[in-house]
Motif scaffolding. Sequence first.
Motif, mmCIF file in Angstrom:
data_model
loop_
_atom_site.group_PDB
_atom_site.id
_atom_site.type_symbol
_atom_site.label_atom_id
_atom_site.label_comp_id
_atom_site.label_asym_id
_atom_site.label_seq_id
_atom_site.Cartn_x
_atom_site.Cartn_y
_atom_site.Cartn_z
ATOM 1 N N ILE A 3 0.852 -1.184 0.000
ATOM 2 C CA ILE A 3 0.000 0.000 0.000
ATOM 3 C C ILE A 3 0.891 1.238 0.000
ATOM 4 C CG2 ILE A 3 -1.712 1.312 1.307
ATOM 5 C CD1 ILE A 3 -2.724 -1.320 2.449
ATOM 6 N N VAL A 4 0.556 2.203 -0.866
ATOM 7 C CA VAL A 4 1.307 3.456 -0.931
ATOM 8 C C VAL A 4 0.400 4.573 -0.418
ATOM 9 C CG1 VAL A 4 2.726 4.963 -2.361
ATOM 10 C CG2 VAL A 4 2.488 2.543 -2.971
ATOM 11 N N TYR A 5 0.833 5.249 0.634
ATOM 12 C CA TYR A 5 0.018 6.286 1.259
ATOM 13 C C TYR A 5 0.348 7.648 0.655
ATOM 14 C CZ TYR A 5 -0.769 2.648 4.743
ATOM 15 O OH TYR A 5 -1.095 1.470 5.368
ATOM 16 N N ASN A 6 -0.694 8.474 0.473
ATOM 17 C CA ASN A 6 -0.489 9.830 -0.022
ATOM 18 C C ASN A 6 -0.095 10.720 1.151
ATOM 19 O OD1 ASN A 6 -0.981 12.630 -0.759
ATOM 20 N ND2 ASN A 6 -1.958 11.847 -2.597
ATOM 21 N N ASN A 7 1.165 11.091 1.177
ATOM 22 C CA ASN A 7 1.713 11.855 2.286
ATOM 23 C C ASN A 7 0.977 13.175 2.483
ATOM 24 O OD1 ASN A 7 3.573 11.694 4.312
ATOM 25 N ND2 ASN A 7 5.270 12.565 3.168
ATOM 26 N N TYR A 8 0.697 13.864 1.390
ATOM 27 C CA TYR A 8 0.048 15.172 1.471
ATOM 28 C C TYR A 8 -1.394 15.029 1.977
ATOM 29 C CZ TYR A 8 -1.869 19.684 0.053
ATOM 30 O OH TYR A 8 -2.493 20.906 0.044
ATOM 31 N N ASP A 9 -2.170 14.160 1.350
ATOM 32 C CA ASP A 9 -3.578 13.996 1.744
ATOM 33 C C ASP A 9 -3.709 13.574 3.201
ATOM 34 O OD1 ASP A 9 -4.301 14.658 -0.806
ATOM 35 O OD2 ASP A 9 -4.971 12.651 -1.398
ATOM 36 N N ASP A 10 -2.842 12.653 3.635
ATOM 37 C CA ASP A 10 -2.952 12.130 4.997
ATOM 38 C C ASP A 10 -2.618 13.192 6.045
ATOM 39 O OD1 ASP A 10 -3.687 9.727 3.938
ATOM 40 O OD2 ASP A 10 -1.755 8.743 4.227
ATOM 41 N N LYS A 38 8.165 -0.519 10.297
ATOM 42 C CA LYS A 38 9.567 -0.351 9.928
ATOM 43 C C LYS A 38 9.710 0.330 8.583
ATOM 44 C CE LYS A 38 14.067 -1.120 10.245
ATOM 45 N NZ LYS A 38 14.912 -0.398 11.218
ATOM 46 N N HIS A 39 8.860 -0.050 7.619
ATOM 47 C CA HIS A 39 8.900 0.545 6.290
ATOM 48 C C HIS A 39 7.492 0.976 5.879
ATOM 49 C CE1 HIS A 39 12.547 -2.088 6.126
ATOM 50 N NE2 HIS A 39 13.056 -0.995 5.608
ATOM 51 N N VAL A 40 7.381 2.163 5.299
ATOM 52 C CA VAL A 40 6.122 2.601 4.693
ATOM 53 C C VAL A 40 6.435 3.200 3.320
ATOM 54 C CG1 VAL A 40 4.840 3.010 6.821
ATOM 55 C CG2 VAL A 40 6.237 4.854 5.856
ATOM 56 N N GLN A 41 5.539 2.945 2.367
ATOM 57 C CA GLN A 41 5.671 3.549 1.048
ATOM 58 C C GLN A 41 4.780 4.791 0.995
ATOM 59 O OE1 GLN A 41 5.097 0.898 -2.248
ATOM 60 N NE2 GLN A 41 6.731 -0.487 -1.628
ATOM 61 N N LEU A 42 5.380 5.904 0.615
ATOM 62 C CA LEU A 42 4.672 7.181 0.575
ATOM 63 C C LEU A 42 4.794 7.793 -0.811
ATOM 64 C CD1 LEU A 42 6.135 8.640 3.906
ATOM 65 C CD2 LEU A 42 3.894 7.578 3.623
ATOM 66 N N PHE A 43 3.829 8.612 -1.186
ATOM 67 C CA PHE A 43 3.957 9.401 -2.400
ATOM 68 C C PHE A 43 3.249 10.723 -2.187
ATOM 69 C CE2 PHE A 43 -0.420 8.570 -3.493
ATOM 70 C CZ PHE A 43 -0.760 9.532 -4.440
ATOM 71 N N SER A 44 3.599 11.698 -3.020
ATOM 72 C CA SER A 44 2.920 12.987 -2.966
ATOM 73 C C SER A 44 2.856 13.593 -4.356
ATOM 74 C CB SER A 44 3.642 13.949 -2.015
ATOM 75 O OG SER A 44 2.985 15.209 -2.003
ATOM 76 N N HIS A 45 1.777 14.313 -4.626
ATOM 77 C CA HIS A 45 1.644 15.055 -5.876
ATOM 78 C C HIS A 45 2.085 16.501 -5.680
ATOM 79 C CE1 HIS A 45 -2.061 15.356 -3.590
ATOM 80 N NE2 HIS A 45 -2.455 16.402 -4.300
ATOM 81 N N ARG A 77 10.748 15.482 -4.829
ATOM 82 C CA ARG A 77 9.902 15.968 -5.910
ATOM 83 C C ARG A 77 8.599 15.169 -5.905
ATOM 84 N NH1 ARG A 77 14.193 15.333 -10.627
ATOM 85 N NH2 ARG A 77 12.389 15.806 -11.942
ATOM 86 N N LYS A 78 7.720 15.441 -6.846
ATOM 87 C CA LYS A 78 6.443 14.718 -6.906
ATOM 88 C C LYS A 78 6.753 13.269 -7.247
ATOM 89 C CE LYS A 78 4.975 17.808 -9.838
ATOM 90 N NZ LYS A 78 5.927 18.908 -9.608
ATOM 91 N N THR A 79 6.812 12.425 -6.230
ATOM 92 C CA THR A 79 7.312 11.068 -6.413
ATOM 93 C C THR A 79 6.857 10.181 -5.265
ATOM 94 O OG1 THR A 79 9.331 9.807 -6.912
ATOM 95 C CG2 THR A 79 9.475 11.397 -5.137
ATOM 96 N N ALA A 80 7.099 8.896 -5.403
ATOM 97 C CA ALA A 80 6.926 7.937 -4.309
ATOM 98 C C ALA A 80 8.298 7.585 -3.758
ATOM 99 C CB ALA A 80 6.202 6.685 -4.800
ATOM 100 N N TYR A 81 8.325 7.110 -2.513
ATOM 101 C CA TYR A 81 9.589 6.670 -1.914
ATOM 102 C C TYR A 81 9.276 5.758 -0.729
ATOM 103 C CZ TYR A 81 8.594 10.578 1.275
ATOM 104 O OH TYR A 81 7.982 11.446 2.146
ATOM 105 N N LEU A 82 10.302 5.046 -0.296
ATOM 106 C CA LEU A 82 10.181 4.157 0.859
ATOM 107 C C LEU A 82 10.789 4.850 2.064
ATOM 108 C CD1 LEU A 82 9.396 1.204 1.765
ATOM 109 C CD2 LEU A 82 11.794 0.618 1.365
ATOM 110 N N GLN A 83 10.024 4.969 3.144
ATOM 111 C CA GLN A 83 10.508 5.624 4.363
ATOM 112 C C GLN A 83 10.755 4.580 5.436
ATOM 113 O OE1 GLN A 83 9.057 9.605 5.586
ATOM 114 N NE2 GLN A 83 8.289 8.577 7.408
ATOM 115 N N ALA A 214 1.503 13.252 -12.037
ATOM 116 C CA ALA A 214 1.784 13.868 -13.335
ATOM 117 C C ALA A 214 0.930 15.106 -13.585
ATOM 118 C CB ALA A 214 1.538 12.849 -14.451
ATOM 119 N N HIS A 215 0.042 15.425 -12.643
ATOM 120 C CA HIS A 215 -0.869 16.581 -12.743
ATOM 121 C C HIS A 215 -1.703 16.529 -14.021
ATOM 122 C CE1 HIS A 215 0.091 19.361 -9.316
ATOM 123 N NE2 HIS A 215 0.939 18.370 -9.135
#
Length: 293
Positions: A3-10, A38-45, A77-83, A214-215
């Motif tokens: 699951i990839v969480y939207n960092n901004y929305d959350d 331990k690990h979370v996948q995040l993304f933001s637009h 940048r507008k991307t996903a990453y593993l935290q 990608a807006h």
Amino acid sequence: MGIVYNNYDDTVADPHTFRQLAVKDALFLYYRCPQVDKHVQLFSHYNEIMFTLSGSRTMHHSGKSWTLGKHSCLLTRKTAYLQELPDVVGWEVLAFYFQDDFFRQVFNEYRQYLPLTNLPEPPRDMLMEINVNETTKAFFYSILPYFKQKLPPAEGLLELKFKELLFNIFLDPVNAGLLAYVNSIMDQQKIPLWEVMDANYMFNLTITQFARMAHRSVSAFKTEFQQYYNTSPGKWLTQKRLEHAKLLLDTSGKSVSDVAFVSGFENLSHFSRVFKEKYGTSPLQYKKREVDI
């Protein structure tokens, strides 16, 4: 898994945990990170600048890692990453969300003062370390009292503070790579579709999430994708993820489950099924065969 969480929305949806100052579509946050896994996948637009007040986190993207300790700063940048959650307890952070237009606005307003000669090639990384000098550090700490006021500060004042942050970062010669990146997008109307896809296919993002980064609307995204790649997003993503997973099985010591996770597959059973359809053997059998060779 995956699951990839939207960092901004959350963060916007939880103002109690993430204290917020907003100007137009820019947002400044102060919080203590509530991460427990331990690990979370995040993304933001949105673009995001993170400044660590205390504690630590490690971000992973495209085989590279960035560890944020006290007074370190990172642009995503507008991307996903593993935290990744380290052994250090807690992470107190200031975060600044903004769109590319804000980058362009500040660049244009202060262009005459910026060190624009002999800039390096723009970095390709979706995450960029930002050097923090004494001026920039003082700026971040000057923001903290605004979060404790009963009445929010005037938007005009906040906008000036937001611009001051970027201007100070741009002025630091150590941040020439970041300045080169901003210079490279000054005439860019929208982020290239291939840039978003190539940087993020290994995350289990939905088509809607890719379109937001990608807006573009979902329909515009699908149309442009078909024109550029001559295939559907779903087929292209499966192919790219399988190629990535096969490479990891060939070259890393990761388990099959870990390979599925870091290659963007929704779950292990789905990964095993499509891998066998493509390569005629299960991922586990393929990995064992590589060990036996």
